[in-house]
Design a protein around this motif. Structure first.
Motif, PDB file in Angstrom:
ATOM      1  N   GLN A  39       0.840  -1.189   0.000  1.00 21.18           N
ATOM      2  CA  GLN A  39       0.000   0.000   0.000  1.00 21.18           C
ATOM      3  C   GLN A  39       0.875   1.239   0.000  1.00 21.18           C
ATOM      4  N   PRO A  41       1.122   5.526  -0.127  1.00 25.63           N
ATOM      5  CA  PRO A  41       0.325   6.629   0.444  1.00 25.63           C
ATOM      6  C   PRO A  41      -0.756   7.097  -0.522  1.00 25.63           C
ATOM      7  N   GLY A  42      -1.969   7.201  -0.014  1.00 19.90           N
ATOM      8  CA  GLY A  42      -3.070   7.684  -0.822  1.00 19.90           C
ATOM      9  C   GLY A  42      -3.657   6.670  -1.783  1.00 19.90           C
ATOM     10  N   LYS A  43      -3.157   5.440  -1.726  1.00 20.47           N
ATOM     11  CA  LYS A  43      -3.653   4.398  -2.635  1.00 20.47           C
ATOM     12  C   LYS A  43      -4.235   3.235  -1.849  1.00 20.47           C
ATOM     13  N   GLU A  44      -5.043   2.429  -2.526  1.00 23.73           N
ATOM     14  CA  GLU A  44      -5.605   1.246  -1.897  1.00 23.73           C
ATOM     15  C   GLU A  44      -4.553   0.149  -1.803  1.00 23.73           C
TER      16      GLU A  44
END
Length: 124
Positions: A39, A41-44
């Motif tokens: 994962q 940052p800012g992503k699934e």
């Protein structure tokens, strides 16, 4: 129940290699299908690789195929992820996970136990 702890992350340059490990306690890893996810940052959270209970079957995300290798040593109760030819886009927190399902599965919800993650940062 099984407890998972990842290690081996770090800061590397593009093209370098790293090997992540995932140690287990509480129950033997041979009871589970195992997987690696990551994962950024800012992503699934996204699927990276999975391996069957005896190591006989593996499956990879297209983005890591031919660069990453998942393996396991049930005698040592440990899961591994060998990462070669690392790219900046591989930068993420990497998690190992255990699934009671014996089906090949790439969805996080199919995994029952998770480690805390280890950070991998690849500089360009």
């Amino acid at each position: 129940q099984v407890q998972l702890v990842e290690s081996g992350g770090g800061l590397v340059q593009a093209g370098d290699s790293l090997r992540l490990s995932c140690g287990a306690s509480g129950r033997t890893l041979s009871s589970y299908r195992m997987g690696w996810f990551r994962q950024a940052p800012g992503k699934e959270r996204e699927f990276v690789a999975t391996i069957s209970w005896n190591g006989g079957s593996t499956y990879y995300a297209d983005s890591v195929k031919h660069r990453f290798t998942i393996s396991r040593d049930n005698a040592k109760n440990t899961l591994y992820l060998q990462m070669n030819s690392l790219k900046p886009e591989d930068t993420a927190n990497y998690y190992c996970a255990a699934s009671r399902s014996w089906d090949t599965t790439t969805t996080p919800t199919a995994y029952d136990y998770w480690g805390q993650g280890t950070q991998v940062t690849v500089s360009s």
